[in-house]
Design a protein around this motif. Structure first.
Motif, PDB file in Angstrom:
ATOM      1  N   MET A   4      81.470  27.947  79.487  1.00 53.30           N
ATOM      2  CA  MET A   4      81.835  26.869  80.385  1.00 53.30           C
ATOM      3  C   MET A   4      82.646  25.801  79.670  1.00 53.30           C
ATOM      4  SD  MET A   4      78.168  26.643  82.286  1.00 53.30           S
ATOM      5  CE  MET A   4      77.203  27.254  80.927  1.00 53.30           C
ATOM      6  N   ALA A   5      83.717  25.387  80.304  1.00 53.56           N
ATOM      7  CA  ALA A   5      84.496  24.251  79.825  1.00 53.56           C
ATOM      8  C   ALA A   5      84.103  23.044  80.661  1.00 53.56           C
ATOM      9  CB  ALA A   5      85.984  24.527  79.953  1.00 53.56           C
ATOM     10  N   ILE A  49      80.730  25.432  71.353  1.00 54.21           N
ATOM     11  CA  ILE A  49      81.811  25.940  70.508  1.00 54.21           C
ATOM     12  C   ILE A  49      82.974  24.969  70.649  1.00 54.21           C
ATOM     13  CG2 ILE A  49      83.458  27.803  70.110  1.00 54.21           C
ATOM     14  CD1 ILE A  49      81.470  29.737  71.288  1.00 54.21           C
ATOM     15  N   MET A  50      83.441  24.460  69.518  1.00 51.75           N
ATOM     16  CA  MET A  50      84.568  23.535  69.544  1.00 51.75           C
ATOM     17  C   MET A  50      85.502  23.833  68.387  1.00 51.75           C
ATOM     18  SD  MET A  50      82.933  19.933  68.115  1.00 51.75           S
ATOM     19  CE  MET A  50      81.811  19.780  69.465  1.00 51.75           C
ATOM     20  N   GLY A  51      86.710  23.353  68.509  1.00 53.58           N
ATOM     21  CA  GLY A  51      87.690  23.509  67.449  1.00 53.58           C
ATOM     22  C   GLY A  51      87.532  22.439  66.385  1.00 53.58           C
ATOM     23  N   VAL A 112      82.296  25.303  75.852  1.00 56.24           N
ATOM     24  CA  VAL A 112      83.533  25.444  75.085  1.00 56.24           C
ATOM     25  C   VAL A 112      84.280  24.123  75.197  1.00 56.24           C
ATOM     26  CG1 VAL A 112      85.673  26.748  74.822  1.00 56.24           C
ATOM     27  CG2 VAL A 112      83.591  27.910  75.619  1.00 56.24           C
ATOM     28  N   ASP A 113      84.556  23.481  74.061  1.00 58.25           N
ATOM     29  CA  ASP A 113      85.149  22.152  74.082  1.00 58.25           C
ATOM     30  C   ASP A 113      86.353  22.074  73.155  1.00 58.25           C
ATOM     31  OD1 ASP A 113      85.447  19.501  74.812  1.00 58.25           O
ATOM     32  OD2 ASP A 113      83.926  18.758  73.430  1.00 58.25           O
ATOM     33  N   GLY A 114      87.317  21.288  73.569  1.00 61.83           N
ATOM     34  CA  GLY A 114      88.529  21.069  72.788  1.00 61.83           C
ATOM     35  C   GLY A 114      89.712  21.796  73.390  1.00 61.83           C
TER      36      GLY A 114
END
Length: 173
Positions: A4-5, A49-51, A112-114
Motif C-alpha cells: 500500500m502507498a 519499505i522506503m527509499g 511503501v513510501d517515497g
C-alpha cells in the motif's frame, strides 16, 4: 501480500519541492490537529519499505515516527544510525525477491513510501492499494509522485473523502 502507498501530493502531483522540502505540508490548516486517518492506516501495517532519500528525510524529524520494522531500499547506504539498529534494515536487489523474503518473515501488509520507491513498485505492478491525499496547493515544480510506465496500470476508486480542504482518494489495483 497487499502493498500500500499512502502519500500526499500537491494539486499538480508533486510530493516535495525539487530540493526535497516538504514544509508545505505543515501549512495545511488543521485546527483540530487531525492526523487525517494516518493512525488507522498505520495500525494495520506490518512493515514499511522506503527509499534512502525518504529515510534520510525521516531522520530529520524530531523523533522516529514508526513502531513497525522499516526496510530501506538502497544500493549505497551501508549502515543505519546506532539508535535504529533494531528498527531499520537495509535491503537491495530485485523487488519481487525482497517481497518474497518479507513474506517468509510473515510481514504481509506493507506500507511503501517515497516517490522513487513507489514508482519502482508501480513499474513492477507491485502496488495493490493507494491512498493519495491531494493538498490544494500548486507547487509548479518538484518531485513527482508518478513517473514513466511501460503500460497502463488500472486502479478502481473505492472511496473519496473530503477532509477539510484535502481530498483523500482510496484506490485498489
Amino acid at each position: 501480500m497487499p502493498n500500500m502507498a499512502y502519500i500526499a501530493t500537491s494539486l499538480d502531483g508533486y510530493i516535495a519541492r525539487t530540493n526535497g522540502d516538504i514544509s508545505w505540508l505543515d501549512e495545511i490548516p488543521n485546527p483540530e490537529n487531525s492526523d487525517f486517518g494516518y493512525s488507522e492506516f498505520i495500525s494495520n501495517i506490518d512493515a514499511i519499505i522506503m527509499g534512502r532519500h525518504t529515510f534520510e528525510k525521516v531522520l530529520e524529524f524530531d523523533h522516529w515516527p514508526y513502531e513497525q520494522l522499516v526496510f530501506v531500499l538502497s544500493n549505497t547506504l551501508k549502515k543505519v544510525p546506532e539508535y535504529l539498529i533494531d528498527e531499520v534494515e537495509i535491503v537491495s536487489g530485485d523487488l519481487k525477491t525482497i517481497l518474497e523474503d518479507l513474506e517468509k518473515r510473515e510481514l504481509k501488509n506493507l506500507y511503501v513510501d517515497g516517490g522513487k520507491t513507489i514508482q519502482s513498485f508501480l513499474k513492477e505492478d507491485l502496488i495493490d492499494e493507494m491512498i493519495i491525499t491531494t493538498v490544494p496547493i500548486l507547487l509548479g515544480d518538484g518531485i513527482p509522485l508518478f513517473g514513466h510506465l511501460e503500460r497502463d496500470l488500472k486502479f478502481k476508486c473505492v472511496k473519496v473523502e473530503l477532509l477539510g480542504d484535502l481530498v483523500k482518494h482510496y484506490m485498489k489495483g
